[in-house]
Design a protein around this motif. Structure first.
Motif, PDB file in Angstrom:
ATOM      1  N   ALA A   1       0.794  -1.165  -0.091  1.00 33.75           N
ATOM      2  CA  ALA A   1       0.151  -0.093   0.000  1.00 33.75           C
ATOM      3  C   ALA A   1       0.930   1.203  -0.065  1.00 33.75           C
ATOM      4  O   ALA A   1       0.182   2.237   0.151  1.00 33.75           O
ATOM      5  N   GLY A   2       2.125   1.027  -0.119  1.00 36.64           N
ATOM      6  CA  GLY A   2       3.121   2.206   0.050  1.00 36.64           C
ATOM      7  C   GLY A   2       3.807   2.929   1.042  1.00 36.64           C
ATOM      8  O   GLY A   2       4.070   3.978   1.140  1.00 36.64           O
TER       9      GLY A   2
ATOM     10  N   PHE B   1      -9.166  -9.308  11.249  1.00 35.87           N
ATOM     11  CA  PHE B   1      -9.770  -8.112  10.901  1.00 35.87           C
ATOM     12  C   PHE B   1      -9.782  -8.240   9.369  1.00 35.87           C
ATOM     13  O   PHE B   1      -8.890  -9.070   8.794  1.00 35.87           O
ATOM     14  N   ALA B   2     -10.645  -7.638   8.771  1.00 39.02           N
ATOM     15  CA  ALA B   2     -10.564  -7.596   7.169  1.00 39.02           C
ATOM     16  C   ALA B   2      -9.336  -6.594   6.808  1.00 39.02           C
ATOM     17  O   ALA B   2      -9.055  -5.489   7.482  1.00 39.02           O
ATOM     18  N   THR B   3      -8.677  -6.946   5.773  1.00 42.31           N
ATOM     19  CA  THR B   3      -7.509  -6.206   5.502  1.00 42.31           C
ATOM     20  C   THR B   3      -7.771  -4.683   4.906  1.00 42.31           C
ATOM     21  O   THR B   3      -7.221  -3.894   5.176  1.00 42.31           O
TER      22      THR B   3
ATOM     23  N   LEU C   1      -6.620  -1.055   6.124  1.00 40.49           N
ATOM     24  CA  LEU C   1      -6.040  -0.297   5.220  1.00 40.49           C
ATOM     25  C   LEU C   1      -6.820   0.967   5.414  1.00 40.49           C
ATOM     26  O   LEU C   1      -6.214   2.315   5.517  1.00 40.49           O
ATOM     27  N   GLU C   2      -7.991   1.028   5.399  1.00 41.09           N
ATOM     28  CA  GLU C   2      -8.761   2.286   5.470  1.00 41.09           C
ATOM     29  C   GLU C   2      -8.497   3.175   6.443  1.00 41.09           C
ATOM     30  O   GLU C   2      -8.367   4.336   6.683  1.00 41.09           O
ATOM     31  N   ARG C   3      -8.525   2.401   7.785  1.00 43.38           N
ATOM     32  CA  ARG C   3      -8.184   3.034   8.947  1.00 43.38           C
ATOM     33  C   ARG C   3      -6.958   3.910   9.169  1.00 43.38           C
ATOM     34  O   ARG C   3      -6.871   4.768   9.719  1.00 43.38           O
TER      35      ARG C   3
ATOM     36  N   LEU D   1      -3.763   8.699   9.242  1.00 35.84           N
ATOM     37  CA  LEU D   1      -2.409   9.400   8.378  1.00 35.84           C
ATOM     38  C   LEU D   1      -2.532  10.569   7.555  1.00 35.84           C
ATOM     39  O   LEU D   1      -1.640  11.229   7.350  1.00 35.84           O
ATOM     40  N   ALA D   2      -4.043  10.821   7.208  1.00 35.30           N
ATOM     41  CA  ALA D   2      -4.518  11.962   6.424  1.00 35.30           C
ATOM     42  C   ALA D   2      -4.093  13.051   7.075  1.00 35.30           C
ATOM     43  O   ALA D   2      -4.423  13.164   8.540  1.00 35.30           O
ATOM     44  N   PRO D   3      -3.583  14.339   6.524  1.00 33.67           N
ATOM     45  CA  PRO D   3      -3.518  15.533   7.452  1.00 33.67           C
ATOM     46  C   PRO D   3      -4.714  15.957   7.980  1.00 33.67           C
ATOM     47  O   PRO D   3      -5.705  16.037   7.460  1.00 33.67           O
ATOM     48  N   ALA D   4      -4.550  16.533   9.108  1.00 34.59           N
ATOM     49  CA  ALA D   4      -5.857  17.075   9.686  1.00 34.59           C
ATOM     50  C   ALA D   4      -6.468  18.133   8.929  1.00 34.59           C
ATOM     51  O   ALA D   4      -5.434  19.047   8.729  1.00 34.59           O
TER      52      ALA D   4
END
Lengths: 127, 931
Positions: free
Chosen positions: A25-26, A107-109, A113-115, A120-123
């Motif tokens: 996922a990078g 858990f579902a992968t 990844l979504e969480r 990690l998205a900028p506030a």
């Protein structure tokens, strides 16, 4: 800039699967297999996010979480607890100790990844 | 004055007639008693009437009265009177003494005079036995006297047989005695419980009193008004003939007024305490009110029966004075000499009635005493009695009473045969009077003086009895010729001051007076002094207060009513709370109120509240209030009622004590339940933990499996190497899951006890070799050396084959998992362990187990995961091993030095019979199975 994720678990096969998943996922990945190693890696690797297993030898996930949260260097570091104990009390305890999220094994992968992405998205409005 | 000079001779009546009249009369008595009993059963009590009660008390007037009074009056003038003055005085004071005795007896269901004394001194069984025995001995002469009187009356009536007596069976008094035994047994032992009265018996006694009074009055009237013109005429004739008709009291045979007074006291005491008097006055009393009426009715009876004694006596002297005729015979001789056969027969019947009534009641009373004090306690203590029902016990005890009645009469008869001829009626009776009077200090003192104690009573009665026996009984026996009489005159061994009839050299008293003064005086003195030294305590003191206070409540006294003193309240409290606790409570209550001592307490509202609270603790609030209200209320019910309430409350207290015991048992059960509950809670917690642990162990492999499976599904273009690697991990994790599920199920089966066990005698050696063969390929793969050394001749063990193999494999797998590849060594040894076991050791040279972890090795999900290299195990293997080994009766443990390896040992019990069997097989000593 590539986000750095520290994965902590004492199960080799979980480390293998998560490392593969997140790398693809990078993200930049570091691994740790117990509490002490997790703290050492955190200091060395300065991760943006830590996937932290709860039941581990030496120091368990709660303790590690607690120690990290007291350290101002990791103020911005997100912590996601992973636990095989799916009880509400465990979830509440983790959040109380300053964890940002909480995932119950297995858990579902995609969910993981979504969480991770959301955390990690900028506030909004911060930049 | 006709025929006054006639000689003492008359035509005797035929013996068959006298016998027919006597036995006819006795059967009439049976009829009366039988009918009264029937009426009572129909609810019409004959004896529930004041005058019947008074008449029954007249059982006091025996044959002694009937024949002896006239005899005595003829020889000594007014000296017949003290015997009646005493009882008259006592009855005039009945409200003080008799009423109290009745009340106490009713309150405590007292059955006899010995029971009365025993109860007063704290249910002193020993004292009761002593008293009843002494009374028994004391009244035997009295019974003898009655039999003698009957025989004597026969002789007077029918003439002394001139022919030699053909045999004992010809003695008519014996047959009369036999009939009396039957009568007393029939009507005197109807019920076991004395509070069910002897209706028939009492009715018959009252009837007899009427007969003897009627007969004597008839005789007196005939003598006074038909033979002579009036009683005055008789006195005049006597004066003319003898100078003085009625000599002054102090002019007779060296007797003084002192002797007179002593006689009155003696008679009064005997009247109260004679077993038969106590029986009719106290035990058979139907209503307390009857006592008040009897207080004048009975003296009136005495006046009537004595009214004409002097005229008859003087007439007798006038007729027979010159002959040597025994004055006791005058009553019969007078009508006979005048040819009045019918009157003579009537008088004879009166005499029989006087004698029989006494014998019947006395024997019943004494039988009750002996039975209750001696036989019943001994018999009830025997074990078989517990198995009997009430009816069987009652009937047995009633039969005992009947036997004792017969024994009393037999003793009386024997005494009469042995000594009877040598004595006047009066002296025999007085011996009995003096004996019974010895009970007075203890009985009456106990009724009025709370300080009288058991030791004092026993010592007093014993002293009195000894003095009585020595100064009265012995001389009487000596005079009867039982042994030489001269020492009575000279004193034993010639010691003058030990002369029985002039004790301590004191002279001037008639022998009887001296004996009474000495015995009663010393008795009283000893009773008082010993009681002062050994004061009643505890329960004894309670009984003392019960007796002494019994009258204070109702009756006339106002002191008690409405103004309870603290002592009374304390007594009540003590009944429920115990003496000591009550004292403590009172003391603390006094302290709380700033008083120096409990003696300063007064009964006020605060005290009542305090007492009520304390009582409520013992008997409950309602009962406590009832008790106190009854005690305190202005219009207080009688003490009887209070005592009744107390008795009920006492029962309640007994129940409450039982309840306390029950509640203690309940507490104990609750405690155990709590323990069990805690254990259950702990088990529940452990189960939760186990489930949580199992959940964890299941979710961990599932996590890998799911993640990898999703990765594989999402990316069909995954490189082949990665794909294969992931597939392999998935398969391994699935195997792990399968193993886990199997072991959880296995463990559940072991723990629930539902596992199938097939124990048999097994050779450990063979099992080990089997397991070693199974694991050998894996060991070879990891290049681990297996060192096997099995002792030869191992006896067989008793175990389940598959389970033992499972344990061995588990331990071997465990060791294999931890030993380092290439240099790993696993040592397998087996040998005898102690007497009855075979031990198997499996040691490795792996990393060992940290000491802090050792205690948990055999717990579920407790793998030592000190290092990062986590061995693939479920964490249940050792827990399963432990359960299997323990189920088969063996033990399992581990020793370890960290860094040097671990050594697991388990033992198995030998098969039955193998323990002492000599291992006689000649296998190789060791199997050098190194691989």
């Amino acid at each position: 800039m590539t986000k750095k994720i520290l994965v902590v678990d004492d199960e080799e096969n979980i480390l293998i699967s998560l490392e593969f998943l997140l790398r693809r996922a990078g993200y930049a990945i570091a691994l740790a297999r117990d509490g002490d190693e997790a703290l050492a890696q955190a200091e060395r690797f300065s991760p943006d996010l830590i996937l932290l297993d709860v039941m581990m030898p030496k120091k368990d996930g709660y303790e590690v979480c607690h120690l990290l949260r007291q350290d101002p260097r990791y103020e911005r570091c997100k912590i996601v607890l992973l636990t095989a104990k799916g009880r509400d009390i465990d979830r509440a305890k983790g959040l109380a100790l300053g964890a940002d999220d909480y995932l119950t094994k297995p858990f579902a992968t995609r969910e993981l990844l979504e969480r991770v992405e959301r955390l990690l998205a900028p506030a909004p409005g911060a930049a | 004055m006709l025929g006054a000079e006639s000689a003492a001779s008359w035509q005797p009546l035929p013996a068959w007639l006298a016998a027919a009249v006597a036995f006819g009369y006795l059967f009439l008595l049976f009829a009366v008693a039988y009918h009264a009993d029937r009426q009572a059963r129909l609810g019409r009590s004959w004896i529930d009437a004041g005058w019947v009660y008074a008449l029954s008390i007249a059982v006091y007037c025996t044959a002694w009265t009937y024949f002896g009074s006239v005899g005595r009056a003829a020889s000594s003038g007014l000296w017949f009177l003290p015997i009646y003055l005493g009882p008259t005085l006592v009855m005039l004071l009945a409200a003080v003494v008799v009423r109290r005795m009745v009340r106490v007896a009713k309150q405590w269901r007292i059955t006899s005079v010995s029971d009365f004394i025993a109860t007063r001194y704290g249910r002193a069984a020993g004292l009761g036995r002593f008293v009843s025995l002494f009374v028994f001995v004391g009244v035997v002469p009295y019974v003898a006297l009655q039999l003698k009187a009957i025989s004597f009356a026969f002789d007077v009536l029918t003439g002394v047989p001139t022919a030699p007596v053909p045999g004992w069976w010809a003695d008519r008094s014996l047959w009369v005695a036999a009939v009396l035994v039957v009568f007393a047994a029939l009507f005197g032992t109807r019920h076991l419980d004395v509070t069910e009265r002897h209706e028939g018996l009492v009715a018959a006694i009252a009837f007899e009193s009427v007969v003897k009074l009627g007969a004597f009055l008839l005789l007196g009237a005939w003598v006074s008004f038909i033979v002579f013109s009036s009683p005055g005429a008789i006195v005049e004739a006597a004066q003319a003939r003898f100078g003085t008709a009625i000599p002054p009291i102090d002019a007779v045979g060296g007797l003084q007024y002192g002797d007179w007074a002593v006689m009155i006291v003696l008679a009064g005491l005997a009247f109260l305490l004679l077993p038969r008097q106590f029986q009719v006055m106290v035990v058979e009393n139907v209503r307390e009110g009857h006592v008040e009426r009897a207080a004048w009715q009975f003296p009136a009876y005495l006046v009537l029966i004595n009214l004409l004694v002097l005229p008859v006596a003087l007439a007798g002297r006038l007729f027979f004075g010159d002959s040597q005729l025994d004055p006791d015979t005058y009553v019969l001789a007078l009508p006979l000499a005048q040819g009045q056969s019918l009157l003579a027969l009537l008088v004879f019947v009166g005499g029989i009635s006087a004698a029989t009534s006494m014998v019947i009641v006395e024997s019943v009373a004494v039988a009750t005493m002996i039975c209750n004090d001696w036989v019943a306690p001994w018999w009830v203590r025997r074990r078989q009695v517990a198995a009997l029902g009430h009816a069987e016990i009652a009937s047995t005890l009633l039969w005992v009473r009947r036997v004792v009645i017969a024994a009393v009469l037999a003793c009386g008869y024997g005494y009469y045969r042995l000594t009877g001829e040598s004595f006047a009626l009066v002296s025999i009776g007085l011996i009995s009077f003096a004996a019974v009077a010895q009970l007075a200090p203890a009985a009456l003192g106990g009724l009025f003086w709370a300080g009288g104690s058991r030791t004092g009573a026993a010592a007093g009665i014993l002293t009195g009895a000894l003095v009585w026996g020595y100064t009265l009984m012995l001389p009487s026996l000596a005079r009867s010729g039982w042994f030489e009489a001269h020492w009575v005159e000279a004193g034993p061994w010639g010691i003058a001051w030990l002369q029985p009839e002039r004790l301590f050299g004191v002279q001037g008293m008639a022998p009887l007076t001296a004996s009474v003064v000495w015995s009663l005086g010393l008795n009283t003195l000893v009773y008082v002094l010993v009681s002062l030294v050994f004061a009643p305590r505890g329960e004894q003191a309670q009984w003392a207060r019960r007796f002494v206070r019994v009258d204070a409540a109702a009756g006339s006294g106002g002191a008690w009513r409405g103004r309870v003193d603290v002592a009374a309240a304390a007594e009540v409290m003590a009944r429920f709370l115990g003496e000591e606790r009550t004292r403590e409570l009172l003391a603390s209550h006094a302290r709380e109120r700033g008083l120096a001592s409990p003696d300063a307490l007064e009964v006020d509202a605060a005290f009542v509240r305090f007492a009520e609270t304390m009582l409520a603790g013992a008997i409950g609030g309602a009962a406590a209030r009832l008790v106190l209200e009854t005690l305190l209320e202005e219009t207080s019910p009688s003490f009887d009622d209070v005592m009744h309430v107390l008795d009920e409350a006492n029962q309640i207290r007994t129940y409450s004590r039982m309840l306390e015991e029950k509640s203690r048992a309940l507490e104990e059960a609750t405690r155990r339940l709590q323990e069990a509950n805690e254990k259950l809670t702990e088990l529940d917690r452990l189960k939760d933990e186990f489930i949580s642990a199992v959940t964890h162990e299941l979710r961990t492999p599932l996590t890998s499996i799911r993640a990898l499976a999703e990765i594989l599904a999402d990316d069909p273009d995954l490189p082949r190497d990665d794909r294969l690697r992931f597939y392999r991990i998935i398969v391994r994790e699935c195997e792990r899951l399968t193993r886990l599920v199997n072991q959880v199920l296995d463990l559940a089966k072991l723990e629930s006890g539902h596992g199938q066990w097939h124990p048999e005698a097994l050779e450990v050696r063979a099992l080990l070799q089997e397991a070693i063969e199974a694991i050998a390929p894996l060991a070879k793969e990891k290049e681990v050396r297996l060192e096997v050394s099995l002792a030869s001749g191992l006896p067989p063990v008793w175990a389940d084959r598959d389970r033992v193999v499972q344990v061995i494999l588990n331990l071997l797998n465990n060791a294999l998992k931890f030993v380092p590849a290439g240099t790993g060594i696993i040592e397998i040894r087996a040998g005898r362990q102690g007497e009855g076991e075979v031990a198997v050791h499996i040691a490795d040279n792996g990393p060992g187990i940290p000491p802090e972890f050792l205690p948990y090795v055999f717990e579920r999900f407790r793998q030592a995961r000190s290092d990062a290299t986590k061995p693939a195990g479920t964490g249940l293997g050792l827990a399963i091993c432990k359960r299997i080994v323990e189920h088969m009766g063996g033990r399992i443990w581990v020793e370890s030095v960290p860094g040097k390896g671990a050594k697991f040992t388990f033992t198995l019990p030998l098969a039955a019979g193998a323990a002492h069997e000599d291992g006689g097989r000649n296998d190789d000593e060791e199997d050098p199975g190194g691989r």
